[in-house]
Design a protein around this motif. Sequence first.
Motif, PDB file in Angstrom:
ATOM      1  N   ASP A  35      -1.790  -9.888  -8.825  1.00 31.44           N
ATOM      2  CA  ASP A  35      -0.713  -8.986  -9.252  1.00 31.44           C
ATOM      3  C   ASP A  35      -0.989  -7.555  -8.812  1.00 31.44           C
ATOM      4  N   ARG A  36      -2.256  -7.176  -8.790  1.00 30.47           N
ATOM      5  CA  ARG A  36      -2.616  -5.829  -8.314  1.00 30.47           C
ATOM      6  C   ARG A  36      -2.117  -5.637  -6.885  1.00 30.47           C
ATOM      7  N   GLY A  37      -2.287  -6.653  -6.063  1.00 30.49           N
ATOM      8  CA  GLY A  37      -1.840  -6.580  -4.684  1.00 30.49           C
ATOM      9  C   GLY A  37      -0.329  -6.469  -4.579  1.00 30.49           C
ATOM     10  N   GLU A  38       0.371  -7.268  -5.370  1.00 32.13           N
ATOM     11  CA  GLU A  38       1.832  -7.281  -5.303  1.00 32.13           C
ATOM     12  C   GLU A  38       2.448  -6.005  -5.876  1.00 32.13           C
ATOM     13  N   ILE A  39       1.857  -5.510  -6.976  1.00 30.52           N
ATOM     14  CA  ILE A  39       2.428  -4.343  -7.657  1.00 30.52           C
ATOM     15  C   ILE A  39       2.060  -3.032  -6.972  1.00 30.52           C
ATOM     16  N   TYR A  40       0.798  -2.919  -6.559  1.00 28.89           N
ATOM     17  CA  TYR A  40       0.327  -1.641  -6.034  1.00 28.89           C
ATOM     18  C   TYR A  40      -0.004  -1.659  -4.535  1.00 28.89           C
ATOM     19  N   GLU A  41      -0.907  -2.541  -4.120  1.00 29.20           N
ATOM     20  CA  GLU A  41      -1.447  -2.464  -2.764  1.00 29.20           C
ATOM     21  C   GLU A  41      -0.397  -2.659  -1.676  1.00 29.20           C
ATOM     22  N   ASP A  42       0.376  -3.713  -1.764  1.00 30.82           N
ATOM     23  CA  ASP A  42       1.338  -4.020  -0.697  1.00 30.82           C
ATOM     24  C   ASP A  42       2.409  -2.936  -0.539  1.00 30.82           C
ATOM     25  N   PRO A  43       3.094  -2.553  -1.617  1.00 31.81           N
ATOM     26  CA  PRO A  43       4.111  -1.501  -1.459  1.00 31.81           C
ATOM     27  C   PRO A  43       3.515  -0.149  -1.084  1.00 31.81           C
ATOM     28  N   LEU A  44       2.321   0.159  -1.599  1.00 30.53           N
ATOM     29  CA  LEU A  44       1.678   1.426  -1.241  1.00 30.53           C
ATOM     30  C   LEU A  44       1.299   1.422   0.237  1.00 30.53           C
ATOM     31  N   ASN A  45       0.763   0.311   0.720  1.00 24.56           N
ATOM     32  CA  ASN A  45       0.376   0.215   2.122  1.00 24.56           C
ATOM     33  C   ASN A  45       1.587   0.395   3.036  1.00 24.56           C
ATOM     34  N   GLU A  46       2.688  -0.216   2.662  1.00 21.42           N
ATOM     35  CA  GLU A  46       3.917  -0.064   3.449  1.00 21.42           C
ATOM     36  C   GLU A  46       4.373   1.395   3.469  1.00 21.42           C
ATOM     37  N   PHE A  47       4.289   2.041   2.301  1.00 21.58           N
ATOM     38  CA  PHE A  47       4.673   3.446   2.189  1.00 21.58           C
ATOM     39  C   PHE A  47       3.775   4.334   3.063  1.00 21.58           C
ATOM     40  N   ILE A  53       0.825   8.265   6.864  1.00 21.42           N
ATOM     41  CA  ILE A  53      -0.189   8.895   6.016  1.00 21.42           C
ATOM     42  C   ILE A  53      -1.542   8.200   6.141  1.00 21.42           C
ATOM     43  N   GLY A  54      -1.537   6.881   6.253  1.00 22.85           N
ATOM     44  CA  GLY A  54      -2.780   6.127   6.309  1.00 22.85           C
ATOM     45  C   GLY A  54      -2.543   4.672   5.995  1.00 22.85           C
ATOM     46  N   GLU A  55      -3.533   4.026   5.352  1.00 20.76           N
ATOM     47  CA  GLU A  55      -3.388   2.623   4.998  1.00 20.76           C
ATOM     48  C   GLU A  55      -4.330   2.251   3.857  1.00 20.76           C
ATOM     49  N   VAL A  56      -3.997   1.181   3.171  1.00 25.81           N
ATOM     50  CA  VAL A  56      -4.864   0.639   2.130  1.00 25.81           C
ATOM     51  C   VAL A  56      -5.970  -0.157   2.808  1.00 25.81           C
ATOM     52  N   THR A  57      -7.219   0.107   2.425  1.00 22.24           N
ATOM     53  CA  THR A  57      -8.352  -0.559   3.069  1.00 22.24           C
ATOM     54  C   THR A  57      -9.151  -1.458   2.130  1.00 22.24           C
ATOM     55  N   GLY A  58      -8.829  -1.456   0.860  1.00 22.19           N
ATOM     56  CA  GLY A  58      -9.579  -2.291  -0.063  1.00 22.19           C
ATOM     57  C   GLY A  58      -9.103  -2.129  -1.485  1.00 22.19           C
ATOM     58  N   GLU A  75      -8.286   1.373  -2.599  1.00 20.18           N
ATOM     59  CA  GLU A  75      -8.940   2.285  -1.665  1.00 20.18           C
ATOM     60  C   GLU A  75      -8.014   2.575  -0.488  1.00 20.18           C
ATOM     61  N   ILE A  76      -7.950   3.837  -0.109  1.00 13.47           N
ATOM     62  CA  ILE A  76      -6.996   4.295   0.903  1.00 13.47           C
ATOM     63  C   ILE A  76      -7.712   5.134   1.954  1.00 13.47           C
ATOM     64  N   GLN A  77      -7.403   4.865   3.218  1.00 17.70           N
ATOM     65  CA  GLN A  77      -7.887   5.702   4.308  1.00 17.70           C
ATOM     66  C   GLN A  77      -6.732   6.548   4.821  1.00 17.70           C
ATOM     67  N   LEU A  78      -6.926   7.867   4.825  1.00 12.71           N
ATOM     68  CA  LEU A  78      -5.913   8.786   5.331  1.00 12.71           C
ATOM     69  C   LEU A  78      -6.079   8.972   6.839  1.00 12.71           C
ATOM     70  N   ASN A  79      -4.982   9.214   7.525  1.00 12.01           N
ATOM     71  CA  ASN A  79      -5.036   9.423   8.968  1.00 12.01           C
ATOM     72  C   ASN A  79      -5.626  10.780   9.332  1.00 12.01           C
ATOM     73  N   SER A  80      -5.429  11.777   8.482  1.00  8.60           N
ATOM     74  CA  SER A  80      -5.879  13.139   8.801  1.00  8.60           C
ATOM     75  C   SER A  80      -7.361  13.328   8.476  1.00  8.60           C
ATOM     76  N   GLU A  81      -8.035  14.130   9.283  1.00  8.60           N
ATOM     77  CA  GLU A  81      -9.442  14.461   9.032  1.00  8.60           C
ATOM     78  C   GLU A  81      -9.560  15.547   7.970  1.00  8.60           C
ATOM     79  N   GLU A  82      -8.522  16.336   7.819  1.00  4.15           N
ATOM     80  CA  GLU A  82      -8.521  17.390   6.815  1.00  4.15           C
ATOM     81  C   GLU A  82      -7.816  16.890   5.545  1.00  4.15           C
ATOM     82  N   ILE A  83      -8.135  17.548   4.432  1.00  3.72           N
ATOM     83  CA  ILE A  83      -7.474  17.197   3.171  1.00  3.72           C
ATOM     84  C   ILE A  83      -6.047  17.717   3.214  1.00  3.72           C
ATOM     85  N   ASN A  84      -5.094  16.812   3.136  1.00  2.00           N
ATOM     86  CA  ASN A  84      -3.686  17.176   3.199  1.00  2.00           C
ATOM     87  C   ASN A  84      -3.100  17.048   1.796  1.00  2.00           C
TER      88      ASN A  84
END
Length: 204
Positions: A35-47, A53-58, A75-84
């Motif tokens: 349920d964690r994947g369906e509720i949070y990870e999948d829609p957040l990763n798509e967003f 912005i980046g992607e969900v990595t774990g 866990e999320i990896q951002l595309n930018s090297e700086e804090i945005n």
Amino acid sequence: MNFFKKLFGFQKNKEDDDIGNFIVATLNDKVMPIDRGEIYEDPLNEFLKTNGIGEVTGGGTMQLKTGELEYCDVEIQLNSEEINESYISSIIEKLEELGAPKGSKLTIEKTDQKIEFGKKEGLGIYLDGINLSDEVYKTSDSEALAKKIRRLANIEDDTLRYWQGNTETGLYFYGESFEKIKNAIADFVSTHPECENCRIGQVA
């Protein structure tokens, strides 16, 4: 002493530590891994991917030694090297839109900054698992009970959040207000056989 263990979690590769910015969303939600994947990870990763912005990595779901779920993280990896800051705000806003409860926090690994967020409040009802009559246990149906409670409290999320312990069973519900949920189910809980001797507590 470590009171927690991670259920079905997966982590980013250590060799990726220096690539991009990583943040961890710790969600105060007693939700099972699927349920964690369906509720949070999948829609957040798509967003994240749609907006560049980046992607969900774990992620992972944490539990106490008793087996009761404590919280989950994404866990999320951002595309930018700086804090945005706009990225951070967008992620928090999206997680709250997905139902993140109060008591959640976002940790930026590079700076160790922690930002609290979350809007929903949570109620846990713990059912007596040893002192009720055999007839009650024989006919008990926790899923049907949870469905009834959600209907009474006008909770649209139909995810079954539960924990089966040695002496009690926990059912968890999240909505606008703990007090509103509690008041909405008060009469039902006071008369339903399965709820005899139950205890109710705020979990978010």
